[in-house]
Design an enzyme around this catalytic site. Sequence first.
Site, PDB file in Angstrom:
ATOM      1  N   GLU A 172       0.689  -1.354   0.220  1.00 30.35           N
ATOM      2  CA  GLU A 172       0.026  -0.013  -0.123  1.00 30.35           C
ATOM      3  C   GLU A 172       0.836   1.452  -0.129  1.00 30.35           C
ATOM      4  OE1 GLU A 172      -2.888  -0.142   3.204  1.00 30.35           O
ATOM      5  OE2 GLU A 172      -4.059  -1.667   2.033  1.00 30.35           O
ATOM      6  N   GLU A 291      -5.473  -8.325  -0.892  1.00 33.45           N
ATOM      7  CA  GLU A 291      -6.421  -8.147   0.442  1.00 33.45           C
ATOM      8  C   GLU A 291      -7.788  -7.805  -0.120  1.00 33.45           C
ATOM      9  OE1 GLU A 291      -5.084  -5.134   3.322  1.00 33.45           O
ATOM     10  OE2 GLU A 291      -2.871  -5.699   2.659  1.00 33.45           O
TER      11      GLU A 291
END
Length: 501
Positions: A172, A291
């Site tokens: 991320e 995710e």
Amino acid sequence: MQVKATLHRDFTIADIDDRLYSAFIEHMGRAIYTGIYEPGHPSADARGFRQDVLELVRDLKIPAVRYPGGNFVSAYDWKDGIGPKENRPVRLDLAWRSKETNQVGINEFAWWAEQAGLEMILAVNLGSGNLQDAREFAEYVNHASGTYWSDLRRSHGVEDPYNVKMWCLGNEMDGPWQIGHKDAREYGRLADETSKALKGLDPSIETIVCGSSSDEMPTYPEWEREVLDACYENVDYISLHKYFGNNSNNSLNFFAKTEATGRYIQAVSSIIDFTKAKKRARNDVYICFDEWNVWYHRRSEDDAKIRQWDWPEAPELLEETYNFEDALFVGCLLNEFIRRSDRVKIACIAQLVNVIAPIRADKGGPAWRQTIYWPYQFASLYGRGQALQVVTSGPTYDCEVADDVPYLDIAATRDKDTITLFVINRHPTETMDLDVALTGYTADRVLLHQCLEGHDLKATNSGTTPDKVSPSAGKHLGIEDEHLKGRLNPLSYHAIRIAVH
């Protein structure tokens, strides 16, 4: 209400990569400590790993697990988790404002993954870390012997290398919350050089570059374009992340968020295609949706709690209690991954134990399956082989996130002489009369029909009632003239296997 669907032997989508049913586990909350690892627990083995949890993981038959993070990895030094346990430092985990004891590191986790029958997908620190850290980590893990890092691993009691083939290039990195956050061009260049270094160690390594943290990020989709422009020829996958919730308490709108996820996948696929064309590249880049899960029941509460606590060790965090509605949603989302399996090759439920997870485990107490465990297990067990095109005709609805959403959600796979249908009736009150034409097949019989139905949408499982929401043998379905026919109750999930030739 009637729904007609058609499968045809000659119309397929793609070969499904088994890694579509992978998982994620992070050094966060009680995922590792008192999740998979709890010395002194009645079920713990000599190494401290809980056997009750391990059995639930094994039953999922998932192929791979992403580790050690997550936000955690962006300030993590993997060297803290090797060598004698008594010499390992206790560190402050900046991502989750807690203490990390480092009693589980790469070697302990690799042993657990082997016991669970899982390959590892390892993430390197490209936040506070750098290319050199990543290269040394990969050499420790993957090189046989005769170098400093490989011989250090052998001195730690691990003679043979792990030969990990899948590596995440950070986590991320588009997120301002990330330790070591970078802009797209800066990150793309670092990812490109790190991937080249890892592949220099082993050309068979596959690397996963960070895409957007979600399609709601202000930098999406420009982030994907810039990052891929910097590293396309040297990476294999780009990651997608997305979490889902029903904050408005509108079930039909919640279920339809899988349609929006399909648009997300399609948009990133278009950027991949554009970049390949622009660069005249010969290689293909696929999607790793590494995710995904439902996450909203305790999100605000836990965000506030993290800001207030004083660096606890293995705190209770993000321990969502999933209900029947969440299980229906997860079934729909897994169907979307099957339908997009020409582009999505890897996907990881986040996470595996305790933290937004299909498995819960009380400290010192029992472990149990949450409601979402069941559609995830059925997809993992039976959603292998080829994804089949399914053409449907039936009632639809409009809602905030999408229009023309089918009430009946269907995905299909074929593995040798067996067709599997995953079907969710999303209608809150109406039974669906299903008629599936199995064109080009000779259908012998229904081999299996398991369903989740008849529960209140808010029904949950717990340590004292672990089977309150659990599958039962389905009824009202059969083969008639190469058609699968029958009735599906409202708000129900079905896994149906048919012998064909």
